[in-house]
Every structure is written in structure tokens, then in C-alpha cells.
Design a protein around this motif. Structure first.
Motif, short mmCIF file in Angstrom:
data_model
loop_
_atom_site.label_atom_id
_atom_site.label_comp_id
_atom_site.label_asym_id
_atom_site.label_seq_id
_atom_site.Cartn_x
_atom_site.Cartn_y
_atom_site.Cartn_z
N GLN A 201 0.82 -1.22 0.00
CA GLN A 201 0.00 0.00 0.00
C GLN A 201 0.85 1.27 0.00
O GLN A 201 0.38 2.35 -0.36
CB GLN A 201 -0.96 0.01 1.19
N ASP A 202 2.12 1.13 0.37
CA ASP A 202 3.00 2.31 0.42
C ASP A 202 3.44 2.77 -0.97
O ASP A 202 3.94 3.90 -1.11
CB ASP A 202 4.23 2.02 1.28
N VAL A 203 3.27 1.93 -1.99
CA VAL A 203 3.64 2.36 -3.35
C VAL A 203 2.81 3.58 -3.74
O VAL A 203 3.36 4.61 -4.17
CB VAL A 203 3.42 1.21 -4.36
N GLU A 204 1.51 3.49 -3.57
CA GLU A 204 0.65 4.61 -3.95
C GLU A 204 0.81 5.77 -2.97
O GLU A 204 0.78 6.94 -3.38
CB GLU A 204 -0.81 4.15 -3.99
N ARG A 205 1.00 5.48 -1.70
CA ARG A 205 1.16 6.56 -0.72
C ARG A 205 2.41 7.40 -1.02
O ARG A 205 2.37 8.63 -0.99
CB ARG A 205 1.26 5.97 0.69
N ALA A 206 3.51 6.73 -1.30
CA ALA A 206 4.75 7.46 -1.58
C ALA A 206 4.63 8.27 -2.87
O ALA A 206 5.08 9.42 -2.95
CB ALA A 206 5.92 6.48 -1.67
N ARG A 207 4.02 7.67 -3.89
CA ARG A 207 3.84 8.39 -5.15
C ARG A 207 2.96 9.63 -4.95
O ARG A 207 3.23 10.69 -5.50
CB ARG A 207 3.20 7.47 -6.21
N ARG A 208 1.92 9.49 -4.15
CA ARG A 208 1.01 10.62 -3.93
C ARG A 208 1.73 11.76 -3.22
O ARG A 208 1.55 12.94 -3.56
CB ARG A 208 -0.20 10.16 -3.11
N ILE A 209 2.56 11.43 -2.23
CA ILE A 209 3.30 12.47 -1.51
C ILE A 209 4.28 13.16 -2.46
O ILE A 209 4.39 14.39 -2.50
CB ILE A 209 4.04 11.86 -0.30
N ALA A 210 5.02 12.37 -3.25
CA ALA A 210 5.99 12.95 -4.17
C ALA A 210 5.30 13.85 -5.20
O ALA A 210 5.79 14.94 -5.51
CB ALA A 210 6.76 11.84 -4.87
N GLU A 211 4.17 13.40 -5.71
CA GLU A 211 3.44 14.21 -6.70
C GLU A 211 2.98 15.52 -6.08
O GLU A 211 3.05 16.58 -6.71
CB GLU A 211 2.25 13.43 -7.24
N HIS A 212 2.53 15.47 -4.84
CA HIS A 212 2.11 16.69 -4.13
C HIS A 212 3.30 17.65 -4.00
O HIS A 212 3.15 18.86 -4.23
CB HIS A 212 1.56 16.32 -2.76
N ARG A 312 16.32 5.94 -12.61
CA ARG A 312 15.12 5.40 -11.96
C ARG A 312 14.82 6.11 -10.65
O ARG A 312 13.70 6.01 -10.13
CB ARG A 312 15.30 3.89 -11.70
N PHE A 313 15.83 6.82 -10.09
CA PHE A 313 15.61 7.53 -8.83
C PHE A 313 15.01 8.92 -9.04
O PHE A 313 14.78 9.63 -8.05
CB PHE A 313 16.93 7.65 -8.07
N ASP A 314 14.74 9.31 -10.27
CA ASP A 314 14.14 10.63 -10.53
C ASP A 314 12.66 10.60 -10.20
O ASP A 314 11.89 9.82 -10.78
CB ASP A 314 14.35 11.01 -11.99
N ALA A 315 12.23 11.43 -9.25
CA ALA A 315 10.85 11.40 -8.77
C ALA A 315 9.87 11.80 -9.86
O ALA A 315 8.83 11.15 -10.04
CB ALA A 315 10.71 12.32 -7.56
N ALA A 316 10.17 12.87 -10.58
CA ALA A 316 9.25 13.33 -11.63
C ALA A 316 9.07 12.27 -12.70
O ALA A 316 7.96 12.05 -13.20
CB ALA A 316 9.77 14.63 -12.23
N ASP A 317 10.16 11.59 -13.03
CA ASP A 317 10.08 10.55 -14.05
C ASP A 317 9.23 9.38 -13.56
O ASP A 317 8.45 8.80 -14.33
CB ASP A 317 11.49 10.07 -14.41
N ALA A 318 9.36 9.02 -12.29
CA ALA A 318 8.55 7.93 -11.74
C ALA A 318 7.06 8.27 -11.80
O ALA A 318 6.22 7.41 -12.10
CB ALA A 318 8.97 7.65 -10.30
N ILE A 319 6.71 9.52 -11.51
CA ILE A 319 5.31 9.93 -11.56
C ILE A 319 4.82 9.88 -13.01
O ILE A 319 3.71 9.39 -13.29
CB ILE A 319 5.14 11.34 -10.98
N THR A 320 5.62 10.38 -13.93
CA THR A 320 5.24 10.40 -15.34
C THR A 320 5.04 8.98 -15.88
O THR A 320 4.08 8.71 -16.62
CB THR A 320 6.30 11.13 -16.17
N ARG A 321 5.93 8.09 -15.52
CA ARG A 321 5.89 6.73 -16.06
C ARG A 321 5.01 5.81 -15.24
O ARG A 321 4.87 4.62 -15.55
CB ARG A 321 7.31 6.16 -16.15
#
Length: 433
Positions: A201-212, A312-321
Motif C-alpha cells: 500500500q505504500d507504493v501509492e502513498r509514496a507516489r502521492r506524496i511525491a506528486e504533491h 530510476r531515482f528521478d521522482a518526476a520521471d517515476a510519476i510520469t511513467r
């Protein structure tokens, strides 16, 4: 003057020592070292051998134990223990944004801090050892960076050691910082994958925080600018035994609804700032990469440069992909000196240290190959902070060193399993196992 007092089962004595800032240049002045002596209450009057504890870091004062916590209880069964605040940490002439201006401008501060590496720490230890032991060698327990210091001790002053015990702290003898981080990023990725396998469940939680954080400016109550990169750096928690669980609990209460829409909760922000702030250990940020400097090559913000080799450690790229966000580990980056209000005044000093090209060698391979000090090292399998391959190569290079390789603990094994870890290392140096 020393002052003694009691905790349950332990007699503690505060000690201070004056040592040269530069052991090769007495004219450079002196600094004060602080150490806390601990001895079992029922052995306080006995003539016991000494054990010196060198804390991990760099930049952290020695543990402030209460009673016989962690490994200390086992040590007190047979030793008088010295918990040393290494130079610049704890009560030992602290180095921070408040005190460093006393040394002059950024160039003077960088010159000053260049004397705060393992070689100077070892010479500090040798300066105070005769005052405590009467000249007898002592046993050293080095955790993490304290283990790096212990290998320097074996390289430069083995006559001061009765035995050396190392936990999670065998350094590469000749690696540049770039080599250290090229080995580190894949290790960190494995730790993140293991965390997500445990807490999917932390996959989506971490992505949501980074996107914010990529779309909002967030300043924590202490003035820390919380960026996506800063959030990712919380991955350093994954290197400890309970870190994955603590990260999970942090993420689960990240957002609250507000009239303006979802925002990061006060509770999340309060906990995040405590984890991210360098207010209590700024020396770590200033000299962390310098502990790997041994030649004319600058460290030059190695962790930041090498990170670019791992997109792969780029946050913006992870959100985009739409891929899982990767946290990062134990590394220092130039943006930290912009985000953290306690580091901002030291940015120029940090830049000068990163550009420095006159680092002395910290280890002597020839002397280590001829070592006759009993040495044992706990090597934690896939340790997130210290590369296992580098550690085992160094173990092979130190004559007589015995290793205990285990996946039972993470990097903090000496804290989490202290009595057992110390007992095992003592048995190894005594050829009892």
C-alpha cells in the motif's frame, strides 16, 4: 575536573581532555574532547581493562545510554568503557552554524573541518589513552564510521590496540566516493523493493506524496523546504532493523482534508522534519563525503553526480511513467544546504570541502597486511550503508581478521542485538569459536 554520578547498575564519570586541533601543528591551537566513562556499579573500584567506543557517523556524539542498554551491559561485565564524543560532535568543541564562524569565513571553516576525519580522531584517541590506561593498549569497538576509524587505527597506531571489534564498518581501502555510491544505489533499490513487498500500500502513498511535493511548495514548521528529493531521502530509514516499519507508519497518516483540498498533515510534517533536520548533527552533512577522500581527486558532490547514472531515482520521471517511487539512502546532496535552515549558512563551506584535493591516505594496506592485533568484524549481509563486497575485500586485506557475516541484522545490529553481537565478536578475537 571529572564528575561521577550513578544510573541503575552503572557509575558514570564525565571527562574532558584538551588535544591539538592539528596534531602536526601545535600552533594551530587546541580543542576540547568530551567522553563519558561507564563502569559497572559493583566493579567501580576494580582495575579493569578499557574499551573505547567509536560511534558511527560521521558527526554524531556517542550514545547516551541509560543504564545498561544495548551492547553496554555486556561490555560492563569485564570492561571500563569510554564513550567518546569524537571531535566536533556532542560536547567535543561542537562544529555547527553557530560555532564555525568563530573560525573565520568559509575558507577558514573548510580548512578547520578538513582536520575532522578518521586520522585526526585516531590521534585524539592516542593522545588521551595514556591518561586513562597508564599506557596500556585498549580494546576498540567501532560502529559504522567508527569502524572506518578503527581500520585507520590499525593502519597508523596498532600499538594502542589490544583488540579491535568492528560492526558494519569495514571501509573500502582505496575506493573513491564515486565507487562507493555506484555500489550503493543498486543496494538502496533492493531495500526499497523489499519495503514495497512488505507494505504494498505504500507504493501509492509514496507516489502521492511525491506528486504533491512536485506541484506544491511545502515548508515545514522549522523552516525546512520539503521537496520531492528531500522526501525521497527518508529512505535512509530502510537501513535499520525497524526502519521499514517506521517509514510505513509515517506514510500512512501523510494527508488530511482541508478547505483547500488535501494537505500534508501536521503530524506528518512534525515527524518528517525531525527525521530530515541536520540541526543536531550538521558535521555529518559537511564531512560525510570527505571520509572517502584519500587522493587528489575531489569528492565533488559524488552522491549527486552518481545519482544521475541511475535515472530510476528521478521522482518526476517515476510519476510520469507511473512506476514506484524510489527512496534514496545515506547520502549528502548540495540541495540539502538549501532546504535545511541549519545548513544554509554553511553552503559555501561545504562547496569548498567538496572541491578539496589534498586529502591524505587514511589506510595503510601494507601495515594492515602485516597486522597482529586481534580483529573481528560483523558484516551485515546487504548492509544498505556499507557495501558488503567492499567490506569483505577489506576483511581479506587485514591479516588475521575474522568475520561474522549475518543477515539477522541490518546496519544497526549492535543496537538491536547488542549483547549477542558484542559477545560474538569477543569470542572471535579470543579464538573461542
Amino acid at each position: 575536573m571529572s564528575v561521577s554520578y550513578r544510573q541503575p547498575g552503572v557509575v558514570l564519570t564525565d571527562r574532558t581532555f584538551t588535544v591539538p586541533l592539528d596534531h602536526d601543528d601545535p600552533a594551530a591551537g587546541t580543542i576540547e574532547l568530551y567522553a563519558r566513562e561507564a563502569v559497572a556499579g559493583d566493579k567501580a573500584d576494580q582495575d579493569l581493562p578499557w574499551l573505547l567506543y567509536l560511534q558511527g557517523g560521521p558527526g554524531f556524539g556517542a550514545n547516551r545510554f541509560i543504564g545498561r542498554q544495548a551492547w553496554l551491559g555486556r561490555a560492563l561485565e569485564e570492561y571500563r568503557v569510554l564513550l567518546l564524543d569524537q571531535r566536533g560532535t556532542g560536547h567535543s568543541t561542537p562544529a555547527n552554524r553557530q560555532t564555525l564562524p568563530l573560525r573565520g569565513g568559509p575558507a577558514d571553516q573548510a580548512d578547520y573541518l578538513a582536520r575532522f576525519r578518521a586520522d585526526s580522531i585516531v590521534r585524539d584517541c592516542e593522545a588521551i589513552r595514556p591518561r586513562l590506561t597508564g599506557g596500556a593498549p585498549w580494546t576498540v569497538l567501532g560502529q559504522s564510521f567508527g569502524g572506518f576509524c578503527t581500520v585507520t587505527y590499525l593502519s597508523t597506531h596498532p600499538e594502542g590496540l589490544a583488540a579491535a571489534l568492528i560492526t558494519g564498518g569495514l571501509p573500502a581501502l582505496d575506493a573513491h566516493a564515486d565507487d562507493v555510491y555506484r555500489a550503493a544505489y543498486p543496494r538502496v533499490e533492493r531495500k526499497v523493493a523489499a519495503h514495497y513487498a512488505r507494505y504494498p500500500q505504500d507504493v501509492e502513498r509514496a507516489r502521492r506524496i511525491a506528486e504533491h511535493l512536485l506541484t506544491h511548495e511545502v515548508v515545514l514548521p522549522n523552516g525546512y523546504r520539503l521537496t520531492a528529493e528531500a522526501f525521497q531521502s527518508l529512505g535512509r530509514m530502510l537501513g535499520s532493523g525497524d526502519g521499514s516499519h517506521r517509514l510505513h507508519f509515517l506514510l500512512e497518516h501523510a494527508f488530511v482534508p482541508t478547505p483547500r483540498g488535501p494537505e500534508l498533515s501536521d503530524a506528518f510534517q512534525e515527524e518528517a522534519q525531525a527525521l530530515l533536520s541536520y540541526a543536531g548533527h550538521p558535521l555529518y552533512a559537511l564531512v560525510h563525503e570527505a571520509i572517502y577522500g584519500q587522493d587528489t581527486r575531489p569528492t565533488a558532490w559524488s552522491a549527486e553526480r552518481v545519482r544521475a547514472e541511475f535515472p530510476r531515482f528521478d521522482a518526476a520521471d517515476a510519476i510520469t511513467r507511473d512506476t514506484p517511487l524510489l527512496f534514496t539512502g545515506e547520502s549528502v546532496h548540495p540541495w540539502m544546504f538549501e532546504c535545511d535552515p541549519t545548513l544554509r549558512p554553511l553552503r559555501e563551506t561545504a562547496e569548498l570541502l567538496a572541491a578539496r584535493t589534498d586529502w591524505r591516505p587514511l589506510y595503510d594496506p601494507a601495515r594492515l597486511a602485516a597486522n597482529d592485533v586481534p580483529v573481528a568484524a560483523a558484516v551485515y549481509h546487504d548492509d544498505m550503508y556499507v557495501d558488503t563486497g567492499h567490506a569483505l575485500a577489506t576483511a581479506r586485506a587485514i591479516r588475521g581478521l575474522r568475520t561474522w557475516v549475518t543477515d539477522e541484522f541490518e546496519h544497526d545490529g549492535v543496537r538491536a542485538g547488542g549483547p549477542r553481537v558484542l559477545d560474538r565478536l569477543l569470542a572471535l578475537v579470543r579464538d573461542e569459536v
